[in-house]
Design a protein around this motif. Structure first.
Motif, PDB file in Angstrom:
ATOM      1  N   PHE A   1       4.615  20.221  -4.080  1.00  0.00           N
ATOM      2  CA  PHE A   1       4.585  19.404  -2.857  1.00  0.00           C
ATOM      3  C   PHE A   1       4.267  17.963  -3.232  1.00  0.00           C
ATOM      4  N   ARG A   2       4.924  17.045  -2.526  1.00  0.00           N
ATOM      5  CA  ARG A   2       4.512  15.647  -2.574  1.00  0.00           C
ATOM      6  C   ARG A   2       4.663  15.052  -1.181  1.00  0.00           C
ATOM      7  N   PRO A   3       3.748  14.172  -0.756  1.00  0.00           N
ATOM      8  CA  PRO A   3       3.848  13.561   0.563  1.00  0.00           C
ATOM      9  C   PRO A   3       5.167  12.813   0.727  1.00  0.00           C
ATOM     10  N   ASP A   4       5.825  13.023   1.890  1.00  0.00           N
ATOM     11  CA  ASP A   4       7.127  12.380   2.069  1.00  0.00           C
ATOM     12  C   ASP A   4       7.409  11.961   3.509  1.00  0.00           C
TER      13      ASP A   4
ATOM     14  N   ARG B   1       0.838  -1.193   0.000  1.00  0.00           N
ATOM     15  CA  ARG B   1       0.000   0.000   0.000  1.00  0.00           C
ATOM     16  C   ARG B   1       0.877   1.249   0.000  1.00  0.00           C
ATOM     17  N   ASP B   2       0.378   2.292  -0.668  1.00  0.00           N
ATOM     18  CA  ASP B   2       1.047   3.590  -0.682  1.00  0.00           C
ATOM     19  C   ASP B   2       0.440   4.406   0.466  1.00  0.00           C
ATOM     20  N   PHE B   3       1.068   4.343   1.629  1.00  0.00           N
ATOM     21  CA  PHE B   3       0.536   4.988   2.829  1.00  0.00           C
ATOM     22  C   PHE B   3       0.792   6.495   2.797  1.00  0.00           C
ATOM     23  N   THR B   4      -0.212   7.265   3.248  1.00  0.00           N
ATOM     24  CA  THR B   4      -0.106   8.718   3.296  1.00  0.00           C
ATOM     25  C   THR B   4      -0.406   9.190   4.710  1.00  0.00           C
ATOM     26  N   TYR B   5       0.579   9.805   5.353  1.00  0.00           N
ATOM     27  CA  TYR B   5       0.358  10.322   6.704  1.00  0.00           C
ATOM     28  C   TYR B   5      -0.589  11.516   6.642  1.00  0.00           C
ATOM     29  N   ILE B   6      -1.431  11.639   7.637  1.00  0.00           N
ATOM     30  CA  ILE B   6      -2.506  12.621   7.624  1.00  0.00           C
ATOM     31  C   ILE B   6      -2.006  14.051   7.416  1.00  0.00           C
ATOM     32  N   ASP B   7      -0.889  14.433   8.018  1.00  0.00           N
ATOM     33  CA  ASP B   7      -0.379  15.799   7.849  1.00  0.00           C
ATOM     34  C   ASP B   7      -0.009  16.078   6.391  1.00  0.00           C
ATOM     35  N   ASP B   8       0.554  15.080   5.719  1.00  0.00           N
ATOM     36  CA  ASP B   8       0.874  15.229   4.305  1.00  0.00           C
ATOM     37  C   ASP B   8      -0.396  15.382   3.480  1.00  0.00           C
ATOM     38  N   LEU B   9      -1.403  14.591   3.806  1.00  0.00           N
ATOM     39  CA  LEU B   9      -2.653  14.674   3.062  1.00  0.00           C
ATOM     40  C   LEU B   9      -3.269  16.061   3.197  1.00  0.00           C
ATOM     41  N   ILE B  10      -3.332  16.570   4.420  1.00  0.00           N
ATOM     42  CA  ILE B  10      -3.936  17.884   4.648  1.00  0.00           C
ATOM     43  C   ILE B  10      -3.146  18.972   3.926  1.00  0.00           C
ATOM     44  N   GLU B  11      -1.835  18.871   3.937  1.00  0.00           N
ATOM     45  CA  GLU B  11      -1.010  19.846   3.214  1.00  0.00           C
ATOM     46  C   GLU B  11      -1.346  19.814   1.728  1.00  0.00           C
TER      47      GLU B  11
ATOM     48  N   VAL C   1      -6.759  14.713  -9.099  1.00  0.00           N
ATOM     49  CA  VAL C   1      -5.369  14.712  -8.642  1.00  0.00           C
ATOM     50  C   VAL C   1      -5.171  13.626  -7.581  1.00  0.00           C
ATOM     51  N   ASN C   2      -4.135  12.821  -7.742  1.00  0.00           N
ATOM     52  CA  ASN C   2      -3.720  11.903  -6.669  1.00  0.00           C
ATOM     53  C   ASN C   2      -3.098  12.699  -5.524  1.00  0.00           C
ATOM     54  N   ILE C   3      -3.372  12.259  -4.289  1.00  0.00           N
ATOM     55  CA  ILE C   3      -2.579  12.743  -3.160  1.00  0.00           C
ATOM     56  C   ILE C   3      -1.929  11.524  -2.522  1.00  0.00           C
ATOM     57  N   GLY C   4      -0.735  11.247  -2.943  1.00  0.00           N
ATOM     58  CA  GLY C   4       0.024  10.107  -2.457  1.00  0.00           C
ATOM     59  C   GLY C   4       1.485  10.312  -2.808  1.00  0.00           C
ATOM     60  N   GLY C   5       2.362   9.696  -2.050  1.00  0.00           N
ATOM     61  CA  GLY C   5       3.783   9.944  -2.202  1.00  0.00           C
ATOM     62  C   GLY C   5       4.496   9.084  -3.218  1.00  0.00           C
ATOM     63  N   GLY C   6       3.835   8.018  -3.687  1.00  0.00           N
ATOM     64  CA  GLY C   6       4.497   7.138  -4.642  1.00  0.00           C
ATOM     65  C   GLY C   6       5.598   6.298  -4.028  1.00  0.00           C
TER      66      GLY C   6
END
Length: 340
Positions: A313-316, A219-229, A260-265
């Protein structure tokens, strides 16, 4: 920074709570709409709303998305500059048990929100979608321009339908609309039906955790703070020809509409995720290896290039960091009050 009026649905939910809190902290006003359904313990939702209510600029409205009159009431408090539609019947597996809940909330409810946007004309409408609509696509990473026409569950089908309905309203009524696809969001105040919550709870109780697909999924996990950003930055990017991104953009040729995807890849194998949880909790898990469940997909994997091109920005946030923060929250608060 200009102060804005936001109407957000799902503010007692995991993501809506965090988004509303971020905007309230920045000085904006938020009308929060939520149904307080019993999909999981409403006491957790009530605590989220209680925290938001500490802000004088937060107005809670309780009601179901299917009830257009209550939605109209929510919009009447402040003419919304921006509408963010996050509320939905969530959960892939629950859609096998109670499909009507998904039709009512995700189809009728989304249509009601689109009607609301048509009437109030926000400067930007943002709608939550999901990585589940990619189904079991074999092409990775999942890019927004890829076909997503073979959903594996009714949940995914209703979310894709929401995107299509939103496009039609954007075209017909010229409503700037962005649909964002989430990738396995996790973090403090997360949902009890999600894997991380279940894993931590079971490990601390000395109970076995269920690991589906024999642990061979990722799974491509996204931490909540990254998602909100990501959401906050996308709010500032109204779909239009002035911000078209060459060959990777989903900007419609017929409407001010974009997906738009919101995920870090950066997908993580399930067994590696389990090991990360074990390290954060400080004890090993009893593992119950099971076959893949109906409706599950083997992997999710976001292509983050469009998000980065639009927002820089990309989730990291690494999974190890995010899981540790969740465990700290769980052990210091949720486990003490024993809200489930």
């Amino acid at each position: 920074m200009q102060k804005k009026h936001y109407l957000i649905t799902g503010t007692a939910g995991f993501i809506g709570f965090h988004l509303a809190q971020r905007l309230l902290q920045e000085g904006h006003s938020v009308v929060g709409f939520d149904g307080m359904t019993k999909y999981y313990d409403p006491r957790l939702k009530e605590r989220r709303h209680a925290i938001l209510s500490e802000f004088g600029t937060f107005t809670p409205v309780i009601g179901m998305l299917e009830d257009k009159a209550v939605l109209d009431k929510a919009a009447s408090y402040d003419k919304p500059d921006v509408i963010v539609h996050l509320a939905a019947q969530a959960g892939v597996r629950y859609s096998l048990e109670n499909p009507k809940a998904y039709v009512d909330s995700n189809l009728i409810g989304t249509w009601n929100m689109l009607e609301l946007a048509k009437e109030h004309r926000p400067e930007h409408l943002l709608i939550a979608s999901t990585s589940s609509i990619y189904g079991s696509n074999e092409k990775i990473p999942f890019a927004e321009i890829d076909r997503a026409d073979e959903p594996m569950t009714l949940y995914a089908a209703t979310k894709k339908s929401g995107e299509l309905m939103a496009h039609s309203y954007a075209h017909l009524h010229k409503i700037p609309t962005t649909a964002f696809r989430f990738f396995t969001v996790y973090g403090p105040w997360g949902r009890p039906d999600m894997a991380l919550f279940k894993f931590v709870d079971s490990i601390l109780r000395g109970q076995a955790i269920d690991i589906y697909g024999e642990g061979k999924m990722s799974r491509d996990f996204t931490y909540i703070d990254d998602l909100i950003e990501g959401i906050v930055r996308l709010m500032r990017v109204m779909p239009g020809e002035n911000n078209r991104v060459t060959n990777i953009d989903t900007l419609s040729q017929h409407a001010p509409f974009r997906v738009v995807n919101i995920g870090g890849g950066q997908p993580v194998e399930l067994m590696k995720f389990v090991e990360t949880v074990e390290q954060a909790v400080g004890r090993p898990a009893l593992r119950n290896m099971l076959p893949m469940q109906q409706g599950d997909v083997p992997r999710t994997y976001a292509a983050p290039e469009l998000l980065e091109a639009l927002t820089e920005f990309r989730p990291d946030i690494p999974v190890a960091v995010g899981v540790q923060k969740f465990v700290e929250w769980y052990t210091s608060y949720l486990a003490e009050v024993e809200i489930r």
